[in-house]
Write a protein that holds these residues in place. Structure first.
Motif, PDB file in Angstrom:
ATOM      1  N   UNK A  82       0.855  -1.182   0.000  1.00  0.00           N
ATOM      2  CA  UNK A  82       0.000   0.000   0.000  1.00  0.00           C
ATOM      3  C   UNK A  82       0.897   1.240   0.000  1.00  0.00           C
ATOM      4  N   UNK A  83       0.705   2.182  -0.919  1.00  0.00           N
ATOM      5  CA  UNK A  83       1.617   3.321  -0.989  1.00  0.00           C
ATOM      6  C   UNK A  83       1.473   4.315   0.155  1.00  0.00           C
ATOM      7  N   UNK A  84       0.234   4.547   0.621  1.00  0.00           N
ATOM      8  CA  UNK A  84      -0.002   5.563   1.648  1.00  0.00           C
ATOM      9  C   UNK A  84      -0.860   4.980   2.777  1.00  0.00           C
ATOM     10  N   UNK A  85      -0.290   4.126   3.620  1.00  0.00           N
ATOM     11  CA  UNK A  85      -1.089   3.489   4.669  1.00  0.00           C
ATOM     12  C   UNK A  85      -1.577   4.466   5.734  1.00  0.00           C
ATOM     13  N   UNK A  86      -0.985   5.651   5.803  1.00  0.00           N
ATOM     14  CA  UNK A  86      -1.456   6.719   6.692  1.00  0.00           C
ATOM     15  C   UNK A  86      -1.785   7.917   5.803  1.00  0.00           C
ATOM     16  N   UNK A  87      -2.922   7.900   5.112  1.00  0.00           N
ATOM     17  CA  UNK A  87      -3.197   8.895   4.071  1.00  0.00           C
ATOM     18  C   UNK A  87      -3.498  10.273   4.632  1.00  0.00           C
ATOM     19  N   UNK A  88      -3.115  11.277   3.865  1.00  0.00           N
ATOM     20  CA  UNK A  88      -3.359  12.667   4.224  1.00  0.00           C
ATOM     21  C   UNK A  88      -4.269  13.370   3.227  1.00  0.00           C
ATOM     22  N   UNK A  89      -4.649  12.709   2.145  1.00  0.00           N
ATOM     23  CA  UNK A  89      -5.451  13.354   1.112  1.00  0.00           C
ATOM     24  C   UNK A  89      -6.290  12.330   0.376  1.00  0.00           C
ATOM     25  N   UNK A 125     -16.605   4.634  -1.035  1.00  0.00           N
ATOM     26  CA  UNK A 125     -16.482   4.050   0.297  1.00  0.00           C
ATOM     27  C   UNK A 125     -15.403   2.963   0.246  1.00  0.00           C
ATOM     28  N   UNK A 126     -14.245   3.257   0.845  1.00  0.00           N
ATOM     29  CA  UNK A 126     -13.107   2.342   0.836  1.00  0.00           C
ATOM     30  C   UNK A 126     -12.979   1.661   2.193  1.00  0.00           C
ATOM     31  N   UNK A 127     -12.898   0.342   2.190  1.00  0.00           N
ATOM     32  CA  UNK A 127     -12.689  -0.411   3.425  1.00  0.00           C
ATOM     33  C   UNK A 127     -11.332  -0.054   4.026  1.00  0.00           C
ATOM     34  N   UNK A 170      -6.421  12.012  -2.840  1.00  0.00           N
ATOM     35  CA  UNK A 170      -5.631  11.420  -3.917  1.00  0.00           C
ATOM     36  C   UNK A 170      -4.806  10.250  -3.410  1.00  0.00           C
ATOM     37  N   UNK A 171      -4.292  10.344  -2.190  1.00  0.00           N
ATOM     38  CA  UNK A 171      -3.539   9.223  -1.633  1.00  0.00           C
ATOM     39  C   UNK A 171      -4.435   8.008  -1.441  1.00  0.00           C
ATOM     40  N   UNK A 172      -5.682   8.230  -1.043  1.00  0.00           N
ATOM     41  CA  UNK A 172      -6.598   7.102  -0.836  1.00  0.00           C
ATOM     42  C   UNK A 172      -6.914   6.408  -2.164  1.00  0.00           C
ATOM     43  N   UNK A 173      -7.162   7.175  -3.219  1.00  0.00           N
ATOM     44  CA  UNK A 173      -7.481   6.515  -4.485  1.00  0.00           C
ATOM     45  C   UNK A 173      -6.266   5.772  -5.034  1.00  0.00           C
ATOM     46  N   UNK A 174      -5.065   6.269  -4.780  1.00  0.00           N
ATOM     47  CA  UNK A 174      -3.883   5.512  -5.194  1.00  0.00           C
ATOM     48  C   UNK A 174      -3.708   4.255  -4.341  1.00  0.00           C
ATOM     49  N   UNK A 175      -4.106   4.295  -3.075  1.00  0.00           N
ATOM     50  CA  UNK A 175      -4.100   3.066  -2.273  1.00  0.00           C
ATOM     51  C   UNK A 175      -4.981   2.001  -2.916  1.00  0.00           C
ATOM     52  N   UNK A 180      -3.532  -4.498  -2.771  1.00  0.00           N
ATOM     53  CA  UNK A 180      -2.830  -5.785  -2.697  1.00  0.00           C
ATOM     54  C   UNK A 180      -3.370  -6.753  -3.747  1.00  0.00           C
ATOM     55  N   UNK A 181      -2.461  -7.330  -4.506  1.00  0.00           N
ATOM     56  CA  UNK A 181      -2.797  -8.328  -5.516  1.00  0.00           C
ATOM     57  C   UNK A 181      -1.731  -9.423  -5.522  1.00  0.00           C
TER      58      UNK A 181
END
Length: 449
Positions: A155-162, A364-366, A164-169, A174-175
């Motif tokens: 996960x690129x941004x496990x502690x997101x601040x924005x 809505x992201x888990x 955009x970071x969440x959508x990149x997560x 994980x795949x």
């Protein structure tokens, strides 16, 4: 209305697109991973009343048996703790998305939400946990949120601040390294009918999650896909190859083989709000797997974090036979499992100078997996138009919670596009192929009819 109260976090409002490059989080913040936060960034603790339990490690890895790596029922003894219908939905409004409420109202006699005990099955291989911890202090947004750098294999941004970071997560969720599966695109019509748009054989590969890869060696491509249509007969043999990159200059490369033309050609329109011809145009291409493609047409904002009833651990739905999987106007409530989880709520609004048929969306992201589970889309007048249910299923052989199927509801037309339905199909984790397999030249060389 969305409850904008953060649960265990400070409220954040920030736009990613249009702002400068973000720095990675501090070593102290990253140190919460594996402690107060899970290794992927969810809150380890349960909620106050215990309806969301603490995370205790998720699903453990176990060998797959047979041709289908998706176990049919992980929690056979579970019974619903709650059944939400149009008659009692008012008591649970704060935990329902607007799209879910709209479906309860539109189909009051048939649609319901069966809520089961929350099972926090999210897990990943140890190398993914290790990479996620490294990403937390090194990964950054670049190019006004349209790309990332300094991350790999987690996960690129496990502690997101924005936002955009969440959508990149989500985009870099994980795949496994590679999977193969068959899928069906099934359209439910407004009169209650059911149509098979296409049946396809599919192969995906995820260079971002190559176990022998690294930040330095990564090509910037995060997935490679190739699939061929097998039904209906007049479309059999059509092939599509897609490669997505975090580099906006080559964000999506696509090639299509058309039976009638008997040649491979570039397919630059297989993206964004182009109608998805694989599903007879019943959804947009970027609605595949919930959201599929670059995030550059929207500004992204974290609205809050809230407890939400979402589809989860939906192995039973994905492995149900076709005659049990669907009702006339929605997925069969008897086979669809819902659970209460904490979700990151992110709002996407059309960016300046951009166009899209759906100018506003709510995601809505888990929190445990960063998987998109519900998505509401609004028209130009701000009215709810579309809603999607994305179906997370558990694959212990990885171990991971993954997604492929999504039900895309056009609430105004009364239709549903069930994209990449796995019912009656096999899903397998497989060895890596040569990346040359995922090229237009490879399709042409094989002489697909």
């Amino acid at each position: 209305m969305i409850n904008k109260t953060f649960l265990g976090f400070t409220f954040i409002t920030s736009l990613a697109v249009g702002l400068p490059t973000y720095a990675a989080v501090s070593t102290q913040e990253a140190g919460a991973l594996g402690n107060t936060l899970t290794p992927l960034g969810g809150e380890t603790a349960g909620n106050a009343d215990g309806s969301i339990p603490a995370w205790t490690g998720g699903t453990k890895q176990s060998p797959a048996t047979g041709n289908n790596f998706i176990p049919a029922d992980l929690f056979a003894a579970d019974k619903p703790v709650l059944k939400i219908t149009a008659a009692n939905m008012a008591k649970y409004t704060d935990k329902l998305s607007e799209g879910t409420r709209a479906l309860l109202q539109k189909y009051p006699d048939t649609f319901r939400v069966d809520v089961y005990p929350t099972r926090r099955t999210a897990s990943a291989p140890d190398y993914v946990y290790k990479n996620t911890a490294a990403n937390a202090v090194s990964c950054k947004l670049t190019q006004n949120g349209q790309s990332v750098e300094g991350c790999f294999g987690g996960i690129p941004f496990p502690v997101p601040k924005s936002g955009a970071e969440v959508i990149w997560n989500f985009l870099l969720r994980v795949e496994p390294e590679a999977v193969e599966y068959g899928f069906k695109n099934v359209v439910l019509t407004s009169d209650g009918g059911q149509t098979l748009a296409t049946r396809n054989d599919n192969a995906w590969q995820y260079p971002y999650y190559y176990q022998k890869g690294s930040v330095q060696s990564w090509s910037k491509e995060y997935f490679l896909q190739r699939f061929s249509t097998t039904a209906p007969a007049f479309k059999a043999g059509e092939t599509l190859v897609i490669r997505d990159s975090v580099d906006p200059q080559q964000a999506r490369q696509a090639w299509q083989y058309l039976v009638g033309q008997r040649r491979v050609r570039r397919a630059p329109t297989v993206a964004y709000d182009t109608p998805d011809f694989v599903a007879s145009g019943a959804n947009y291409f970027d609605e595949v797997q919930g959201f599929w493609g670059m995030p550059d047409r929207y500004d992204w904002k974290i609205v809050g974090k809230k407890e939400t009833y979402i589809p989860y651990n939906t192995n039973g739905q994905s492995t149900a036979p076709m005659d049990k999987a669907f009702a006339p106007h929605h997925l069969n409530p008897d086979t669809l499992r819902w659970e209460l989880h904490r979700t990151w709520v992110v709002e996407a609004t059309l960016a300046s100078g951009k166009r899209h048929a759906v100018p506003k969306r709510t995601f809505y992201f888990d929190e445990d997996t960063w998987l998109l589970t519900l998505l509401d889309g609004y028209d130009a007048e701000g009215k709810l138009w579309r809603t999607s249910q994305v179906l997370p299923f558990v694959v212990p052989a990885v171990p991971a919670v993954l997604i492929k199927p999504v039900a895309v509801f056009n609430l105004q037309a009364g239709t549903v596009s069930n994209v990449q339905a796995l019912n009656g199909e096999n899903f397998r984790v497989v060895p890596l192929k040569s990346e040359l397999y995922f090229t237009g030249d490879a399709v042409a060389a094989e002489g697909v009819r």
